[in-house]
Write a protein that holds these residues in place. Structure first.
Motif, PDB file in Angstrom:
ATOM      1  N   TYR A   1       0.950  -1.374  -0.093  1.00  0.00           N
ATOM      2  CA  TYR A   1       0.068   0.099  -0.056  1.00  0.00           C
ATOM      3  C   TYR A   1       0.775   1.313   0.097  1.00  0.00           C
ATOM      4  CZ  TYR A   1      -3.760  -3.220   0.792  1.00  0.00           C
ATOM      5  OH  TYR A   1      -4.594  -4.299   0.700  1.00  0.00           O
ATOM      6  N   ARG A   2       1.868   1.162   0.694  1.00  0.00           N
ATOM      7  CA  ARG A   2       2.919   2.298   0.658  1.00  0.00           C
ATOM      8  C   ARG A   2       3.608   2.509  -0.655  1.00  0.00           C
ATOM      9  NH1 ARG A   2       5.559   3.699   5.696  1.00  0.00           N
ATOM     10  NH2 ARG A   2       4.471   2.867   7.341  1.00  0.00           N
ATOM     11  N   ALA A   3       3.912   1.556  -1.558  1.00  0.00           N
ATOM     12  CA  ALA A   3       4.255   1.430  -2.848  1.00  0.00           C
ATOM     13  C   ALA A   3       3.179   2.384  -3.639  1.00  0.00           C
ATOM     14  CB  ALA A   3       4.839   0.472  -3.378  1.00  0.00           C
TER      15      ALA A   3
ATOM     16  N   VAL B   1      -8.607  -0.740  -5.023  1.00  0.00           N
ATOM     17  CA  VAL B   1      -7.203  -0.789  -4.682  1.00  0.00           C
ATOM     18  C   VAL B   1      -7.027  -2.167  -3.921  1.00  0.00           C
ATOM     19  CG1 VAL B   1      -5.024   0.118  -3.647  1.00  0.00           C
ATOM     20  CG2 VAL B   1      -6.665   1.563  -4.676  1.00  0.00           C
ATOM     21  N   ARG B   2      -7.719  -2.259  -3.217  1.00  0.00           N
ATOM     22  CA  ARG B   2      -7.571  -3.643  -2.040  1.00  0.00           C
ATOM     23  C   ARG B   2      -7.521  -4.627  -3.149  1.00  0.00           C
ATOM     24  NH1 ARG B   2      -6.637  -2.112   2.954  1.00  0.00           N
ATOM     25  NH2 ARG B   2      -6.471  -4.216   3.404  1.00  0.00           N
ATOM     26  N   ALA B   3      -8.839  -4.735  -3.716  1.00  0.00           N
ATOM     27  CA  ALA B   3      -9.364  -5.982  -4.638  1.00  0.00           C
ATOM     28  C   ALA B   3      -8.068  -6.116  -5.635  1.00  0.00           C
ATOM     29  CB  ALA B   3     -10.629  -5.508  -5.366  1.00  0.00           C
TER      30      ALA B   3
ATOM     31  N   LYS C   1      -4.767   8.984  14.517  1.00  0.00           N
ATOM     32  CA  LYS C   1      -5.499   9.292  13.274  1.00  0.00           C
ATOM     33  C   LYS C   1      -5.445   8.058  12.255  1.00  0.00           C
ATOM     34  CE  LYS C   1      -4.300  12.448  10.181  1.00  0.00           C
ATOM     35  NZ  LYS C   1      -3.731  13.701   9.644  1.00  0.00           N
ATOM     36  N   ARG C   2      -4.217   7.406  11.998  1.00  0.00           N
ATOM     37  CA  ARG C   2      -4.237   6.420  11.382  1.00  0.00           C
ATOM     38  C   ARG C   2      -5.220   5.082  11.587  1.00  0.00           C
ATOM     39  NH1 ARG C   2       0.509   3.498   8.528  1.00  0.00           N
ATOM     40  NH2 ARG C   2       1.986   4.527   9.777  1.00  0.00           N
ATOM     41  N   ASP C   3      -4.919   5.022  13.087  1.00  0.00           N
ATOM     42  CA  ASP C   3      -5.756   3.763  13.809  1.00  0.00           C
ATOM     43  C   ASP C   3      -7.102   4.068  13.458  1.00  0.00           C
ATOM     44  OD1 ASP C   3      -3.176   2.915  14.898  1.00  0.00           O
ATOM     45  OD2 ASP C   3      -3.731   3.302  16.838  1.00  0.00           O
TER      46      ASP C   3
ATOM     47  N   ARG D   1      -8.619   5.530  11.133  1.00  0.00           N
ATOM     48  CA  ARG D   1      -9.055   5.347   9.600  1.00  0.00           C
ATOM     49  C   ARG D   1      -8.954   3.975   9.453  1.00  0.00           C
ATOM     50  NH1 ARG D   1      -5.109   8.164   7.147  1.00  0.00           N
ATOM     51  NH2 ARG D   1      -5.973  10.290   7.054  1.00  0.00           N
ATOM     52  N   ASP D   2      -7.995   3.496   9.703  1.00  0.00           N
ATOM     53  CA  ASP D   2      -7.785   1.890   9.466  1.00  0.00           C
ATOM     54  C   ASP D   2      -8.793   1.020  10.114  1.00  0.00           C
ATOM     55  OD1 ASP D   2      -5.467   2.548   8.123  1.00  0.00           O
ATOM     56  OD2 ASP D   2      -4.060   1.885   9.493  1.00  0.00           O
ATOM     57  N   LYS D   3      -9.100   1.331  11.089  1.00  0.00           N
ATOM     58  CA  LYS D   3     -10.375   0.524  12.078  1.00  0.00           C
ATOM     59  C   LYS D   3     -11.860   0.773  11.466  1.00  0.00           C
ATOM     60  CE  LYS D   3      -8.847   1.424  16.155  1.00  0.00           C
ATOM     61  NZ  LYS D   3      -8.782   1.481  17.549  1.00  0.00           N
ATOM     62  N   ASN D   4     -11.853   2.006  10.952  1.00  0.00           N
ATOM     63  CA  ASN D   4     -13.341   2.567  10.694  1.00  0.00           C
ATOM     64  C   ASN D   4     -13.606   2.264   9.190  1.00  0.00           C
ATOM     65  OD1 ASN D   4     -14.192   2.677  13.328  1.00  0.00           O
ATOM     66  ND2 ASN D   4     -12.802   4.648  13.521  1.00  0.00           N
ATOM     67  N   ARG D   5     -12.655   2.225   8.392  1.00  0.00           N
ATOM     68  CA  ARG D   5     -13.083   2.065   6.668  1.00  0.00           C
ATOM     69  C   ARG D   5     -13.929   0.882   6.514  1.00  0.00           C
ATOM     70  NH1 ARG D   5      -6.819   0.265   5.679  1.00  0.00           N
ATOM     71  NH2 ARG D   5      -7.483  -2.081   5.853  1.00  0.00           N
ATOM     72  N   ALA D   6     -14.912   1.140   5.549  1.00  0.00           N
ATOM     73  CA  ALA D   6     -15.821   0.144   5.245  1.00  0.00           C
ATOM     74  C   ALA D   6     -15.069  -1.302   4.477  1.00  0.00           C
ATOM     75  CB  ALA D   6     -16.726   0.709   4.181  1.00  0.00           C
TER      76      ALA D   6
HETATM   77  O1   DC Z   1       1.764  -1.331   8.248  1.00  0.00           O
HETATM   78  P1   DC Z   1       2.036  -0.110   7.672  1.00  0.00           P
HETATM   79  O2   DC Z   1       2.184   1.199   8.514  1.00  0.00           O
HETATM   80  O3   DC Z   1       3.233  -0.262   6.657  1.00  0.00           O
HETATM   81  O4   DC Z   1       0.841   0.189   6.800  1.00  0.00           O
HETATM   82  C1   DC Z   1       0.783   1.436   6.078  1.00  0.00           C
HETATM   83  C2   DC Z   1      -0.811   1.631   5.643  1.00  0.00           C
HETATM   84  O5   DC Z   1      -1.221   0.516   4.814  1.00  0.00           O
HETATM   85  C3   DC Z   1      -1.791   1.551   6.983  1.00  0.00           C
HETATM   86  O6   DC Z   1      -2.155   2.592   7.746  1.00  0.00           O
HETATM   87  C4   DC Z   1      -2.992   0.638   6.104  1.00  0.00           C
HETATM   88  C5   DC Z   1      -2.731   0.078   4.891  1.00  0.00           C
HETATM   89  N1   DC Z   1      -2.487  -1.576   5.164  1.00  0.00           N
HETATM   90  C6   DC Z   1      -3.714  -2.013   4.907  1.00  0.00           C
HETATM   91  O7   DC Z   1      -4.537  -1.390   4.886  1.00  0.00           O
HETATM   92  N2   DC Z   1      -3.648  -3.233   4.665  1.00  0.00           N
HETATM   93  C7   DC Z   1      -2.639  -4.002   4.920  1.00  0.00           C
HETATM   94  N3   DC Z   1      -2.697  -5.521   4.853  1.00  0.00           N
HETATM   95  C8   DC Z   1      -1.495  -3.269   5.186  1.00  0.00           C
HETATM   96  C9   DC Z   1      -1.638  -2.101   5.451  1.00  0.00           C
END
Ligand code: DC
Length: 213
Positions: free
Chosen positions: A35-37, A90-92, A162-164, A166-171
């Motif tokens: 995802y970073r790339a 993107v995930r798909a 903030k990142r927690d 977003r990552d926890k609450n996305r659909a």
């Molecule tokens: O683990 P990390 O900090 O390198 O992850 C960067 C972002 O990528 C994180 O905030 C959410 C996303 N991510 C994700 O959605 N699903 C994953 N399997 C790994 C990371």
């Protein structure tokens, strides 16, 4: 064997994943780097991080050789990755690559946010790593300083929280523990103790499986 490790930012799951893979002679994939790339590709193009079509194109054009680029580790790219990773297409686009990696012998350790829930729901062992936000911020700050980047711990903590959220609450594939995940609290463990605790979990699961009739 497939080992799935999930957890929030800077919980230590990457280090645990790398060390577990070395211990068992398996391959390791830090899925955050994918995802970073994608995020870095958009930043380099000057594109909007929520431009789903461009993000999908970047995901489809990914070169795994770029995953070792040190620029992917920065706080800016991490924050951008959190935004890009909330886009369902993107995930798909990235599922097949991760599943293929997981299925390749002799075995694999994948760490991320949705490995135990979405990418490898049938993983042999699932570990969900947690750690206090303050401890995570301290670790991330020290890592950034060691790389020669400027880092203010209070700001790093705010970014992590903030990142927690977003990552926890996305659909799409939110960060959460799978029902059958083993919890590992890494707040007060040094690296060796954390690795030992993770190996103990794997061994307990294996022993339980062997003793089944
Ligand atoms: O683990 P990390 O900090 O390198 O992850 C960067 C972002 O990528 C994180 O905030 C959410 C996303 N991510 C994700 O959605 N699903 C994953 N399997 C790994 C990371």
């Amino acid at each position: 064997m497939i080992i799935a490790i999930d957890g929030p930012a800077a919980s230590g799951k990457g280090t645990l994943g790398k060390r577990l893979a070395a211990h068992y002679g398996y391959r390791h994939l830090d899925t955050g780097v994918i995802y970073r790339a994608v995020a870095k590709a958009l930043l380099d193009q000057g594109a909007n991080l929520t431009d789903e079509a461009r993000a999908v194109a970047a995901a489809e054009a990914l070169d795994p050789d770029s995953f070792s680029d040190p620029a992917l580790k920065s706080q800016t790219v991490g924050e951008a990755a959190s935004v890009v990773s909330a886009l369902p297409r993107v995930r798909a686009a990235l599922v097949a690559f991760q599943r293929q990696f997981a299925a390749t012998l002799p075995g694999a350790v994948l760490d991320g946010r949705d490995i135990g829930t979405v990418i490898c729901p049938d993983a042999d062992v699932k570990i969900f790593v947690v750690a206090d936000a303050g401890v995570r911020a301290h670790r991330r700050t020290q890592e950034a300083l060691a790389r020669g980047e400027a880092a203010d711990e209070a700001q790093v903590l705010a970014d992590i929280l903030k990142r927690d959220e977003r990552d926890k609450n996305r659909a799409a594939a939110p960060l959460k523990a799978a029902d059958d995940a083993h919890l590992l609290d890494n707040s007060h463990l040094d690296i060796e103790s954390g690795v030992r605790a993770a190996i103990d979990i794997v061994e307990a699961v294996r022993a339980g499986r062997q003793s089944r009739p």
